[in-house]
Design an enzyme around this catalytic site. Structure first.
Site, mmCIF file in Angstrom:
data_model
loop_
_atom_site.group_PDB
_atom_site.id
_atom_site.type_symbol
_atom_site.label_atom_id
_atom_site.label_comp_id
_atom_site.label_asym_id
_atom_site.label_seq_id
_atom_site.Cartn_x
_atom_site.Cartn_y
_atom_site.Cartn_z
ATOM 1 N N ASP A 1 44.773 39.231 14.093
ATOM 2 C CA ASP A 1 43.985 38.233 14.812
ATOM 3 C C ASP A 1 44.837 37.798 15.989
ATOM 4 O OD1 ASP A 1 41.792 38.334 13.215
ATOM 5 O OD2 ASP A 1 41.861 36.241 12.553
ATOM 6 N N ASP B 1 28.623 31.701 10.380
ATOM 7 C CA ASP B 1 28.519 31.763 11.849
ATOM 8 C C ASP B 1 27.175 32.299 12.276
ATOM 9 O OD1 ASP B 1 31.298 31.430 11.660
ATOM 10 O OD2 ASP B 1 31.683 33.579 11.927
ATOM 11 N N ASP C 1 47.011 24.644 15.002
ATOM 12 C CA ASP C 1 46.476 25.990 15.173
ATOM 13 C C ASP C 1 45.458 25.929 16.308
ATOM 14 O OD1 ASP C 1 46.027 28.630 14.655
ATOM 15 O OD2 ASP C 1 44.612 28.268 13.038
ATOM 16 N N GLU D 1 44.374 37.076 4.973
ATOM 17 C CA GLU D 1 44.920 36.547 6.233
ATOM 18 C C GLU D 1 45.842 35.374 5.915
ATOM 19 O OE1 GLU D 1 42.089 36.091 9.447
ATOM 20 O OE2 GLU D 1 43.182 34.342 10.189
ATOM 21 N N HIS E 1 31.798 35.410 10.048
ATOM 22 C CA HIS E 1 31.624 34.787 8.732
ATOM 23 C C HIS E 1 30.113 34.630 8.516
ATOM 24 C CE1 HIS E 1 35.351 32.872 10.345
ATOM 25 N NE2 HIS E 1 35.772 32.738 9.110
ATOM 26 N N ASP F 1 44.454 28.121 18.512
ATOM 27 C CA ASP F 1 43.578 29.283 18.737
ATOM 28 C C ASP F 1 43.217 29.502 20.204
ATOM 29 O OD1 ASP F 1 43.451 30.059 16.067
ATOM 30 O OD2 ASP F 1 41.639 28.919 15.643
#
Ligand code: XUL
Ligand code: CO
Length: 433
Positions: A294, A102, A305, A230, A99, A307
């Site tokens: 992903d 980031d 979530d 997404e 992104h 991750d």
């Protein structure tokens, strides 16, 4: 060279009997699977945000990671890039994803954000040239800054819509310049918290207009990658407009964009939506909108979530089975949208998390390929639907209720139930793992 990964060797394939933690047991990049090198099947990407930008916070506490590149200056952003590309090299991941937020320091306004992004894009271009690492996708972070708290495209304030559209343009430009193979839109806060203050119809139309602009701009600049949405059902907002694959397809149909936009399906998001990953993948394939994945894992108890890095090979085998049935990736790939646990402080934790994830994907892919090549599952599926292949079956779908009634009477049709053989098929799948 930075010294962040000092002492950590480049990871290579040593096979299942190796007892070296810093080695692949299953991922052998050039091994042929169904006639194609594993690296071209899996198309691994590392995610910049989790590995290099996330400080380790949770709802009860802040930063746990102490990275030398944390801070909001261009020099630190470049150090972060140096470390990131060193990690891509150590692991041999061919792609990365990012992104805007980031990779660049946050500016005081749009113009400064754009200048910062452009400087980093040039820095990336040099590194991509020397290392050969490629960009799987770029995206805009339209959810972290407080200006996006009520959404980006779906914001009640047109100025936020404008800021978001302008930001997407700069991120599409960055992705295009770096030869990105896709551009992703995750609608972080494109949803709502309470209907009491929300005009749902208006917000959906705003999101549709934004997506149309993205597609128009893609064609205008000659970006030949895929535009991917997404899906995610909730978190951060309670009701998201891109809930799951089916919802996104309905949205695309509504705005006439079903041939322009595909989906990037995330394992954890599928679980949050009450589906399995393979369900979402199979549905996207059937709807013709399968794009990319992903890869990660949620904690099945927490309902968040989380991750986590993936490690459940049986689940991954079923997921890659659907990817292979879709014909594999074209522009898409396997992006590790996964982060360390906040106690995993060390540089080697970051490497080993990816090593484990890549190995689990490779093992899952190999099992999936074996299932497909053996053909027993597909033969069983074909046998189950065999009646539909016969002319009587085919004719039925083009018939009408009254004719079918006459046919049922004439032939005294009286169907006998047959076993779905689920356990037998589950046993069969386990034989490949
Ligand atoms: C959030 C998420 C994002 C997207 C990109 O849950 O998955 O990181 O992948 O914005
Ligand atoms: Co994601």
């Amino acid at each position: 060279m930075t010294d962040f990964f000092k002492g950590i060797p480049a990871i290579s394939f040593e096979g299942p009997d190796s007892d070296n933690d810093f080695a692949f047991r299953h991922y052998d990049a050039n091994e042929l699977v169904m006639g194609k090198p594993m690296k071209d099947h899996l198309r691994f990407a590392a995610a910049y945000w989790h590995s290099f930008a996330w400080p380790g916070g949770d709802p009860f506490g802040g930063q746990t990671f102490d990275r030398p590149w944390f801070g909001d200056t261009m020099a630190l952003a470049k150090m972060k890039a140096d470390v990131a590309f060193e990690m891509f090299d150590l692991l041999g991941v061919p792609f990365f994803c990012f992104h805007d937020a980031d990779v660049r320091p946050e500016g005081a306004n749009f113009a400064e954000n754009t200048r910062n992004l452009e400087e980093i894009v040039d820095y990336f271009a040099g590194k991509m040239e020397t290392t050969g690492t490629k960009l799987l996708w770029g995206t805009a972070n339209l959810f972290s800054h407080r200006r996006f708290m009520a959404g980006a495209a779906t914001n009640p304030d047109p100025e936020v819509f404008a800021f978001s559209a302008a930001t997407i343009k700069t991120c599409m430009d960055a992705t295009h310049k770096l030869g990105g193979e896709n551009y992703v839109l995750w609608g972080g806060r494109e949803g709502y918290e309470t209907l009491l203050n929300t005009d749902m119809g208006r917000e959906r139309r705003q999101a549709g207009a934004m997506l149309q602009m993205v597609v128009d701009y893609k064609h205008k600049i000659g970006f030949d990658g895929a535009i991917l949405i997404e899906p995610k059902p909730q978190e951060p907002t309670k009701h998201q407009y891109d809930y799951d694959v089916a919802t996104v397809y309905g949205f695309l149909k509504d705005f006439g964009l079903e041939n322009e936009v595909k989906v990037n399906i995330e394992q954890g998001h599928a679980i949050l939506a009450g589906h399995s990953f393979e369900h979402e993948l199979a549905l996207a394939r059937e709807l013709g909108i399968f794009g990319s994945i992903d890869m990660n894992r949620n904690d099945y108890q927490s309902g968040w979530d989380t991750d986590q890095f993936p490690n459940n090979i049986p689940e991954m085998a079923l997921a890659y089975y659907e990817v292979l049935r879709a014909g594999g990736f074209t522009t898409g790939g396997t992006n590790f949208d996964a982060k360390l646990r906040r106690q995993s402080l060390d540089a080697e934790d970051l490497i080993l998390a990816h090593v484990g994830g890549m190995d689990a994907c490779a093992a899952g892919l190999k099992a999936a390929a074996a299932m497909l090549e053996d053909g027993k599952l597909e033969a069983a599926r074909d046998a189950r639907y065999a009646g539909w292949a016969a002319p009587e079956g085919q004719d039925l779908l083009a018939s009408d209720l009254a004719s079918i009634e006459a046919q049922v009477r004439r032939n005294d049709i009286n169907p006998a139930p047959r076993s779905g053989r689920q356990e037998r098929l589950e046993n069969l799948v386990n034989r490949y793992l």
